[in-house]
Design an enzyme around this catalytic site. Structure first.
Site, PDB file in Angstrom:
ATOM      1  N   GLU A 243      28.260  43.536  46.946  1.00 52.43           N
ATOM      2  CA  GLU A 243      29.016  44.359  45.994  1.00 52.43           C
ATOM      3  C   GLU A 243      28.825  43.816  44.594  1.00 52.43           C
ATOM      4  O   GLU A 243      28.622  42.608  44.422  1.00 52.43           O
ATOM      5  CB  GLU A 243      30.519  44.307  46.314  1.00 52.43           C
ATOM      6  CG  GLU A 243      30.894  44.988  47.610  1.00 52.43           C
ATOM      7  CD  GLU A 243      32.380  44.854  47.937  1.00 52.43           C
ATOM      8  OE1 GLU A 243      32.779  45.379  48.982  1.00 52.43           O
ATOM      9  OE2 GLU A 243      33.116  44.215  47.165  1.00 52.43           O
ATOM     10  N   LYS A 245      29.785  42.145  41.307  1.00 52.37           N
ATOM     11  CA  LYS A 245      30.872  41.258  40.925  1.00 52.37           C
ATOM     12  C   LYS A 245      31.283  41.636  39.505  1.00 52.37           C
ATOM     13  O   LYS A 245      30.557  41.408  38.553  1.00 52.37           O
ATOM     14  CB  LYS A 245      30.443  39.789  40.982  1.00 52.37           C
ATOM     15  CG  LYS A 245      31.596  38.843  40.713  1.00 52.37           C
ATOM     16  CD  LYS A 245      31.209  37.397  40.976  1.00 52.37           C
ATOM     17  CE  LYS A 245      32.416  36.471  40.951  1.00 52.37           C
ATOM     18  NZ  LYS A 245      33.209  36.535  39.729  1.00 52.37           N
ATOM     19  N   ARG A 250      41.570  40.232  38.658  1.00 46.44           N
ATOM     20  CA  ARG A 250      41.900  40.640  40.021  1.00 46.44           C
ATOM     21  C   ARG A 250      43.254  41.328  40.022  1.00 46.44           C
ATOM     22  O   ARG A 250      44.194  40.842  39.388  1.00 46.44           O
ATOM     23  CB  ARG A 250      41.974  39.371  40.874  1.00 46.44           C
ATOM     24  CG  ARG A 250      42.217  39.585  42.352  1.00 46.44           C
ATOM     25  CD  ARG A 250      40.904  39.771  43.034  1.00 46.44           C
ATOM     26  NE  ARG A 250      41.004  39.842  44.479  1.00 46.44           N
ATOM     27  CZ  ARG A 250      40.638  38.868  45.301  1.00 46.44           C
ATOM     28  NH1 ARG A 250      40.226  37.720  44.809  1.00 46.44           N
ATOM     29  NH2 ARG A 250      40.690  39.017  46.598  1.00 46.44           N
ATOM     30  N   ARG A 265      46.104  37.665  40.336  1.00 48.32           N
ATOM     31  CA  ARG A 265      45.553  36.706  41.278  1.00 48.32           C
ATOM     32  C   ARG A 265      46.539  35.572  41.577  1.00 48.32           C
ATOM     33  O   ARG A 265      46.589  35.037  42.658  1.00 48.32           O
ATOM     34  CB  ARG A 265      44.290  36.149  40.622  1.00 48.32           C
ATOM     35  CG  ARG A 265      43.550  35.186  41.409  1.00 48.32           C
ATOM     36  CD  ARG A 265      42.603  34.463  40.471  1.00 48.32           C
ATOM     37  NE  ARG A 265      42.242  33.251  41.128  1.00 48.32           N
ATOM     38  CZ  ARG A 265      41.086  33.056  41.731  1.00 48.32           C
ATOM     39  NH1 ARG A 265      40.156  33.945  41.681  1.00 48.32           N
ATOM     40  NH2 ARG A 265      40.859  31.946  42.359  1.00 48.32           N
ATOM     41  N   ARG A 409      39.537  30.202  50.902  1.00 49.44           N
ATOM     42  CA  ARG A 409      38.187  30.242  50.373  1.00 49.44           C
ATOM     43  C   ARG A 409      37.287  29.951  51.570  1.00 49.44           C
ATOM     44  O   ARG A 409      36.873  28.833  51.792  1.00 49.44           O
ATOM     45  CB  ARG A 409      38.045  29.152  49.310  1.00 49.44           C
ATOM     46  CG  ARG A 409      36.806  29.236  48.464  1.00 49.44           C
ATOM     47  CD  ARG A 409      36.762  28.062  47.485  1.00 49.44           C
ATOM     48  NE  ARG A 409      37.900  28.024  46.585  1.00 49.44           N
ATOM     49  CZ  ARG A 409      38.079  28.855  45.562  1.00 49.44           C
ATOM     50  NH1 ARG A 409      37.169  29.770  45.310  1.00 49.44           N
ATOM     51  NH2 ARG A 409      39.133  28.764  44.799  1.00 49.44           N
ATOM     52  N   LYS A 415      30.272  34.251  46.453  1.00 46.53           N
ATOM     53  CA  LYS A 415      29.977  34.809  45.126  1.00 46.53           C
ATOM     54  C   LYS A 415      28.648  34.250  44.662  1.00 46.53           C
ATOM     55  O   LYS A 415      28.399  33.051  44.772  1.00 46.53           O
ATOM     56  CB  LYS A 415      31.103  34.477  44.134  1.00 46.53           C
ATOM     57  CG  LYS A 415      31.462  33.021  44.078  1.00 46.53           C
ATOM     58  CD  LYS A 415      32.634  32.779  43.135  1.00 46.53           C
ATOM     59  CE  LYS A 415      33.040  31.319  43.189  1.00 46.53           C
ATOM     60  NZ  LYS A 415      34.274  30.998  42.508  1.00 46.53           N
TER      61      LYS A 415
HETATM   62  P1  AMP Z   1      35.522  33.646  40.680  1.00 44.75           P
HETATM   63  O1  AMP Z   1      36.645  34.124  39.796  1.00 44.75           O
HETATM   64  O2  AMP Z   1      34.300  33.264  39.927  1.00 44.75           O
HETATM   65  O3  AMP Z   1      36.016  32.597  41.657  1.00 44.75           O
HETATM   66  O4  AMP Z   1      35.067  34.876  41.597  1.00 44.75           O
HETATM   67  C1  AMP Z   1      35.937  35.537  42.485  1.00 44.75           C
HETATM   68  C2  AMP Z   1      36.582  36.709  41.772  1.00 44.75           C
HETATM   69  O5  AMP Z   1      35.629  37.727  41.519  1.00 44.75           O
HETATM   70  C3  AMP Z   1      37.637  37.421  42.559  1.00 44.75           C
HETATM   71  O6  AMP Z   1      38.864  36.765  42.521  1.00 44.75           O
HETATM   72  C4  AMP Z   1      37.692  38.780  41.877  1.00 44.75           C
HETATM   73  O7  AMP Z   1      38.611  38.737  40.795  1.00 44.75           O
HETATM   74  C5  AMP Z   1      36.319  38.947  41.279  1.00 44.75           C
HETATM   75  N1  AMP Z   1      35.543  40.077  41.838  1.00 44.75           N
HETATM   76  C6  AMP Z   1      34.779  40.888  41.105  1.00 44.75           C
HETATM   77  N2  AMP Z   1      34.178  41.804  41.866  1.00 44.75           N
HETATM   78  C7  AMP Z   1      34.561  41.581  43.143  1.00 44.75           C
HETATM   79  C8  AMP Z   1      34.280  42.201  44.397  1.00 44.75           C
HETATM   80  N3  AMP Z   1      33.450  43.245  44.500  1.00 44.75           N
HETATM   81  N4  AMP Z   1      34.858  41.677  45.505  1.00 44.75           N
HETATM   82  C9  AMP Z   1      35.691  40.614  45.415  1.00 44.75           C
HETATM   83  N5  AMP Z   1      35.997  39.993  44.263  1.00 44.75           N
HETATM   84  C10 AMP Z   1      35.445  40.465  43.123  1.00 44.75           C
END
Ligand code: AMP
Length: 555
Positions: A243, A245, A250, A265, A409, A415
């Site tokens: 998907e 990102k 969030r 979040r 996690r 990611k």
């Molecule tokens: P990070 O903030 O770098 O830890 O990445 C995880 C965050 O990416 C999640 O908490 C979401 O806020 C965001 N995110 C963006 N797109 C998506 C998606 N398609 N699925 C899940 N999380 C996503």
């Protein structure tokens, strides 16, 4: 009725205890004696939460306001600097200032009363809210002993976390209720708040364990980092979806019969910051109950995504929301459904949840994050390349058979970002000189290390912040100060920043043996807490990969 003084004495005992087991026994023993309402409040207070998860943002009291109320009561408003220099932390400073009174009141506050006042402070909204909040706070402080004031202050600015982590609190609840720790943890995943966990375990029928969508936030599922799409295939197997990102915030959106609540979040309620999203959801799905997971992105007038910083303005300037709503519109992309029509879906496989999400969103005209089911690695890599070219931060890889694990996690989601950055915690800062004189401007960055609440330094930086951000950061860090040695102020780990760097070097300077070179702050991660930061282990793995990638030097 248990007095708040007894609560404060218990916290004092906890602060002098090192062993986790002993802490759990002291805290659990105290909670076990209380009736359910007071135990619920006390469990929250002990980890530095004034209110149930989701309601805290409404308190809206800064450390500075709390300090001023205490200092004015004792006529010591101009002695802040001396007192803070002497104090070990914020709570200590408040205790010192409260001891300046001629006589100390007898302890009469109960835990229930303190909990009721906290709710009233949060409930004060609209015109004159600030004055009302400060009056209520003053009312509490006038009646508090110095020790009680110390712990009131710590709860209000969430300083307690340091002493009592959520993990130790769960052990304490297991001790207090006799429930197996695995059950306590599972219920906590669902409830996200230790007070509610106690309620469930003590058999309160009003607190559902599962089933029924109670408009309470669940912890969001988290992702582990992976470097490449090939790594994601190796880690998850071929049964995965990719998907986009999205680079936004969030959101977890709860709805029941047109009534909408949106949580961040960190499980704070952010409905007032996103009125158009609440209106959209209420209009599109008026008659069903639901919980969706998604991302809100700031967009320009043409609907193209803007930088994350734009969106953060919304959350900081709650009073200007109506104006910002015009100026910086937002767009919602959904990517998961956690509940629908009173049924919780988190134990269903992601492929089934997605089918339900797709159908519901389609019928309601709501947008989903861009997605593909790659038939092979090649297709996956193409999707990733196209996503990066279109300006997305990267892609998420999700196992089709994974359940939604709140707060975890795990290995269900990965990611994959283009540029590697780390989320690190500021644990100390140096006073600047020259142009940065008067600001805490050189930040000591640390990663999570082993046990909860432990952090190890991996680098320093003074790059990446604007002058305004330096000023704000200086104020924030001073409120978190735990000690000062020379020109360095040590702070309670609370502020998370996203850091870019050129490479990792072996370094005898830091205990972990590694240091980041050319570190630079990319952004403040207001949406993250220290427990979300990257770990020393993951930096170690990255270091090894870097060695593998570096060709041997000639000679
Ligand atoms: P990070 O903030 O770098 O830890 O990445 C995880 C965050 O990416 C999640 O908490 C979401 O806020 C965001 N995110 C963006 N797109 C998506 C998606 N398609 N699925 C899940 N999380 C996503």
């Amino acid at each position: 009725m248990a007095t708040f003084q007894q609560f404060a004495q218990t916290c004092q005992a906890l602060s002098q205890t090192q062993s986790r087991l002993q802490m759990a026994e002291v805290a659990g023993g105290f909670l076990a004696q209380l009736d359910l309402d007071q135990a619920e409040a006390a469990a929250r207070f002990m980890i530095g939460r004034a209110l149930p998860v989701g309601d805290e943002a409404r308190l809206n009291l800064s450390g500075r306001a709390v300090w001023r109320v205490a200092a004015e009561l004792t006529g010591a408003a101009d002695r802040g600097e001396d007192i803070f220099a002497e104090a070990v932390d914020f709570g200590d400073a408040v205790e010192i200032v409260m001891r300046l009174r001629d006589t100390e009141p007898a302890p009469t506050l109960s835990i229930a009363e303190v909990a009721a006042r906290m709710r009233e402070i949060a409930a004060a909204q609209g015109r004159h809210a600030r004055r009302r909040k400060l009056d209520l706070l003053r009312g509490l402080f006038i009646r508090a002993t110095a020790l009680e004031a110390k712990y009131l202050a710590k709860i209000l600015i969430r300083e307690m976390r340091h002493g009592m982590s959520e993990g130790v609190m769960l052990d304490a609840i297991a001790y207090a209720t006799g429930a197996p720790i695995a059950d306590v943890r599972r219920i906590n995943m669902m409830q996200g708040d230790p007070g509610r966990v106690l309620r469930v375990l003590r058999g309160d029928a009003a607190a559902p364990q599962s089933g029924g969508l109670a408009m309470r936030p669940l912890k969001p599922m988290l992702a582990q980092p992976a470097d490449t799409v090939a790594d994601a295939f190796a880690m998850l197997g071929p049964e995965l979806a990719l998907e986009h990102k999205l680079d936004g915030a969030r959101v977890q959106i709860h709805g029941a019969a047109g009534h909408i609540r949106i949580f961040s979040r960190r499980l704070n309620e952010i409905t007032p910051s996103l009125p158009e999203i609440a209106e959209l959801m209420a209009a599109r799905i008026p008659n069903r109950s639901f919980i969706f997971d998604g991302e809100v992105v700031a967009v320009d007038r043409q609907g193209n995504p803007l930088a994350f910083q734009e969106l953060m303005r919304r959350f900081r300037r709650i009073r200007e929301v109506e104006r910002l709503r015009e100026q910086s519109p937002v767009r919602l992309f959904l990517f998961d459904v956690l509940g629908l029509d009173d049924e919780l879906l988190i134990d269903r496989e992601y492929r089934d949840r997605f089918a339900i999400l797709q159908q519901t969103a389609h019928a309601a005209g709501l947008e989903l994050a861009g997605r593909c089911l790659p038939a092979n690695l090649n297709e996956g890599e193409q999707f990733y390349a196209a996503a990066r070219a279109a300006g997305y931060e990267g892609v998420m890889a999700k196992r089709l058979d994974s359940r939604y694990s709140p707060g975890v996690r795990g290995r269900g989601w990965l990611k994959i970002k283009g540029a590697r950055t780390l989320d690190l915690v500021i644990v100390a800062a140096d006073w600047g000189y020259g142009r940065r004189h008067g600001w805490l401007s050189n930040y000591h960055l640390a990663a999570r290390s082993g046990a909860a609440d432990q952090f190890a330094e991996v680098g320093k930086t003074f790059k990446g912040l604007t002058d305004d951000q330096f000023r704000e950061m200086t104020e924030r860090l001073l409120a978190l100060k735990t000690a000062q040695r020379g020109g360095t102020v040590y702070v309670r780990p609370a502020v998370v920043v996203e850091v870019a760097y050129s490479d990792i070097q072996r370094s005898p300077q830091y205990e972990c043996g590694m240091a980041l070179r050319f570190a630079r702050i990319v952004r403040l991660r207001e949406d993250k807490i220290p427990a979300d930061a990257d770990s020393i282990e993951s930096i170690g793995r990255e270091f090894e990969r870097q060695i593998l990638r570096t060709p041997p030097q000639p000679g």
